[in-house]
Design a protein around this motif. Structure first.
Motif, PDB file in Angstrom:
ATOM      1  N   GLY A  25       9.730  14.499  57.346  1.00  0.00           N
ATOM      2  CA  GLY A  25      11.056  14.872  56.875  1.00  0.00           C
ATOM      3  C   GLY A  25      12.196  14.296  57.696  1.00  0.00           C
ATOM      4  N   TRP A  26      11.922  13.724  58.878  1.00  0.00           N
ATOM      5  CA  TRP A  26      12.974  13.112  59.702  1.00  0.00           C
ATOM      6  C   TRP A  26      13.274  11.721  59.159  1.00  0.00           C
ATOM      7  N   THR A  27      14.536  11.317  59.249  1.00  0.00           N
ATOM      8  CA  THR A  27      14.968  10.044  58.674  1.00  0.00           C
ATOM      9  C   THR A  27      15.850   9.270  59.647  1.00  0.00           C
ATOM     10  N   VAL A  28      15.969   7.990  59.368  1.00  0.00           N
ATOM     11  CA  VAL A  28      16.843   7.102  60.144  1.00  0.00           C
ATOM     12  C   VAL A  28      17.892   6.544  59.192  1.00  0.00           C
ATOM     13  N   ASP A  29      19.168   6.716  59.535  1.00  0.00           N
ATOM     14  CA  ASP A  29      20.231   6.130  58.723  1.00  0.00           C
ATOM     15  C   ASP A  29      21.465   5.890  59.573  1.00  0.00           C
ATOM     16  N   THR A  30      22.617   5.718  58.946  1.00  0.00           N
ATOM     17  CA  THR A  30      23.860   5.470  59.674  1.00  0.00           C
ATOM     18  C   THR A  30      24.765   6.694  59.586  1.00  0.00           C
ATOM     19  N   PRO A  31      25.575   6.948  60.612  1.00  0.00           N
ATOM     20  CA  PRO A  31      26.510   8.070  60.547  1.00  0.00           C
ATOM     21  C   PRO A  31      27.677   7.771  59.621  1.00  0.00           C
ATOM     22  N   ASP A  32      28.256   8.826  59.069  1.00  0.00           N
ATOM     23  CA  ASP A  32      29.393   8.700  58.174  1.00  0.00           C
ATOM     24  C   ASP A  32      30.658   9.111  58.918  1.00  0.00           C
ATOM     25  N   PRO A  33      31.550   8.161  59.254  1.00  0.00           N
ATOM     26  CA  PRO A  33      32.754   8.513  60.005  1.00  0.00           C
ATOM     27  C   PRO A  33      33.704   9.427  59.232  1.00  0.00           C
ATOM     28  N   ALA A  34      33.540   9.511  57.908  1.00  0.00           N
ATOM     29  CA  ALA A  34      34.388  10.395  57.102  1.00  0.00           C
ATOM     30  C   ALA A  34      33.821  11.803  57.026  1.00  0.00           C
ATOM     31  N   ASP A  35      32.619  11.997  57.527  1.00  0.00           N
ATOM     32  CA  ASP A  35      31.976  13.313  57.504  1.00  0.00           C
ATOM     33  C   ASP A  35      32.260  14.018  58.829  1.00  0.00           C
ATOM     34  N   ARG A  36      33.062  15.076  58.775  1.00  0.00           N
ATOM     35  CA  ARG A  36      33.449  15.740  60.022  1.00  0.00           C
ATOM     36  C   ARG A  36      32.260  16.358  60.740  1.00  0.00           C
ATOM     37  N   ASP A  83      17.045  15.293  61.323  1.00  0.00           N
ATOM     38  CA  ASP A  83      15.942  16.173  60.961  1.00  0.00           C
ATOM     39  C   ASP A  83      16.002  16.451  59.448  1.00  0.00           C
ATOM     40  N   PRO A  84      15.048  17.217  58.894  1.00  0.00           N
ATOM     41  CA  PRO A  84      15.052  17.455  57.438  1.00  0.00           C
ATOM     42  C   PRO A  84      16.318  18.112  56.908  1.00  0.00           C
ATOM     43  N   ASP A  85      17.073  18.812  57.771  1.00  0.00           N
ATOM     44  CA  ASP A  85      18.326  19.439  57.341  1.00  0.00           C
ATOM     45  C   ASP A  85      19.519  18.501  57.434  1.00  0.00           C
ATOM     46  N   GLY A  86      19.281  17.277  57.915  1.00  0.00           N
ATOM     47  CA  GLY A  86      20.369  16.310  58.023  1.00  0.00           C
ATOM     48  C   GLY A  86      21.091  16.336  59.355  1.00  0.00           C
ATOM     49  N   ASP A  87      20.688  17.205  60.287  1.00  0.00           N
ATOM     50  CA  ASP A  87      21.339  17.260  61.595  1.00  0.00           C
ATOM     51  C   ASP A  87      20.928  16.055  62.443  1.00  0.00           C
ATOM     52  N   ILE A  88      21.885  15.499  63.181  1.00  0.00           N
ATOM     53  CA  ILE A  88      21.645  14.318  64.018  1.00  0.00           C
ATOM     54  C   ILE A  88      21.107  14.749  65.380  1.00  0.00           C
ATOM     55  N   HIS A  89      20.013  14.095  65.817  1.00  0.00           N
ATOM     56  CA  HIS A  89      19.413  14.413  67.110  1.00  0.00           C
ATOM     57  C   HIS A  89      19.349  13.203  68.051  1.00  0.00           C
ATOM     58  N   CYS A 120      12.149   9.382  69.185  1.00  0.00           N
ATOM     59  CA  CYS A 120      13.542   9.050  68.843  1.00  0.00           C
ATOM     60  C   CYS A 120      14.043   7.912  69.725  1.00  0.00           C
ATOM     61  N   SER A 121      13.715   7.977  71.014  1.00  0.00           N
ATOM     62  CA  SER A 121      14.133   6.924  71.940  1.00  0.00           C
ATOM     63  C   SER A 121      13.541   5.586  71.536  1.00  0.00           C
ATOM     64  N   GLU A 122      12.255   5.570  71.174  1.00  0.00           N
ATOM     65  CA  GLU A 122      11.604   4.323  70.777  1.00  0.00           C
ATOM     66  C   GLU A 122      12.266   3.727  69.530  1.00  0.00           C
ATOM     67  N   VAL A 123      12.641   4.598  68.593  1.00  0.00           N
ATOM     68  CA  VAL A 123      13.324   4.121  67.389  1.00  0.00           C
ATOM     69  C   VAL A 123      14.639   3.434  67.766  1.00  0.00           C
TER      70      VAL A 123
END
Length: 360
Positions: A25-36, A83-89, A120-123
């Motif tokens: 359920g964990w994913t890799v993507d880019t952050p959204d600067p418009a998302d507070r 994580d699966p809830d979308g929180d950045i770790h 996460c570090s290896e990614v």
């Protein structure tokens, strides 16, 4: 002044290629600067990283936006692990700093389970290596350096860096000096003064109150010449230089000074100091010496000391209580001795770690 196009790979899936092998359920993507929520989470991660490394946090939302905003992305790229809830770790950021030199920010949540934190570090490292190949190829290089940092004493970060093949190459003293109100008299006028054949002045302004481009080019040329033989110096175009410094949240045009010798008919620029504002939420602001350079031919004329006295007096005039700077602990120029003699002391220590990535 806009630098060349972004040279990075913007799609994390293309950069990573292989399965990142994260928890289900964990994913890799880019952050959204418009998302507070994304910006707030990145700010929290960065501040927690600083608190663990040096005892207090200094970064804020503006520092995060330098990395992830549309303006920042002209020379940067970012990746996050959710994580699966979308929180950045975990968060990685790369900066196409100059020819052959790519800066890398590597932040992983401090209280993650060890095996998850390691993955996460290896990614982040795998992604950074792919970005190094991308930017190196775009610049026509055979090898691209990744330049990242760590707080001295952060054993987890050092273990990860060493395991990824990075080498600890330099130590930096992060120094600060208190400023008192009476030090406004250190120089006659921090905007323009002279002594012993040297003029110290702010960069000129045009009628539109913008800085004079000729003066900015003089600052750039002086700093390029002053640091040409220094550790890890690399060529940076004028456009890249100005774009990068303007991104700093503490940037102010009235914190750029030139020093000129007046021995000849025309003033000769031989020294430059670029300062910024260090804002504080819990007291007076401070000033910071981002760059201080003196051409070799003018060393011994009191140029560096005069520029330092200028920014101290300027800070006092503005009601600030400190001036900070960074110095190479291994510098052969004796700069650390000058700073110590003028009242600077070390607050904490950072390290530079490098990895050379074959582009092909």
């Amino acid at each position: 002044m806009i630098p060349e196009q972004n040279r990075f790979e913007s799609d994390p899936d293309e950069a990573l290629e292989a399965d990142p092998r994260l928890p289900a359920g964990w994913t890799v993507d880019t952050p959204d600067p418009a998302d507070r929520f994304d910006v707030a989470r990145l700010t929290h991660l960065l501040r927690d990283h600083e608190r663990h490394g040096r005892g207090w946090a200094g970064s804020g939302v503006d520092d995060v936006l330098v990395e992830v905003s549309e303006h920042g992305l002209k020379m940067r790229e970012n990746v996050v692990v959710r994580d699966p809830d979308g929180d950045i770790h975990a968060w990685g950021s790369v900066h196409d700093r100059s020819v052959g030199r790519m800066l890398f920010v590597h932040v992983v949540q401090r209280d993650l389970p060890g095996d998850v934190a390691d993955r996460c570090s290896e990614v982040l490292f795998d992604w950074a290596a792919a970005q190094a190949r991308s930017v190196g190829a775009a610049r026509g290089l055979e090898t691209q350096q990744i330049d990242t940092g760590a707080f001295q004493g952060d054993d987890r970060q050092a273990r990860w860096l060493s395991g990824a093949g990075f080498e600890r190459v330099r130590t930096w003293w992060q120094m600060s000096r208190s400023v008192t109100l009476d030090e406004v008299e250190l120089v006659p006028d921090p905007r323009h003064w002279s002594a012993d054949g040297v003029v110290f002045r702010l960069v000129r302004r045009t009628d539109a109150s913008l800085p004079d481009e000729g003066d900015l080019r003089e600052v750039h040329e002086v700093l390029e010449g002053a640091f040409v033989d220094h550790f890890n110096s690399s060529e940076e175009t004028f456009e890249e230089f100005v774009h990068r410094l303007r991104e700093d949240p503490g940037h102010r045009w009235d914190h750029w000074w030139l020093a000129e010798l007046t021995d000849e008919d025309e003033p000769q620029p031989v020294g430059a100091l670029v300062g910024t504002v260090s804002e504080s939420a819990h007291g007076p602001d401070g000033s910071y010496v981002s760059y201080l350079g003196v051409l070799e031919a003018a060393r011994g004329r009191g140029v560096a000391k005069g520029l330092l006295r200028t920014i101290i007096a300027d800070a006092a005039r503005r009601g600030r209580d400190r001036v900070g700077l960074e110095v190479d602990a291994d510098s052969p120029t004796g700069a650390a001795g000058l700073y110590t003699s003028m009242g600077w002391t070390t607050k904490y220590v950072t390290e530079s770690w490098h990895l050379d990535v074959p582009v092909g």
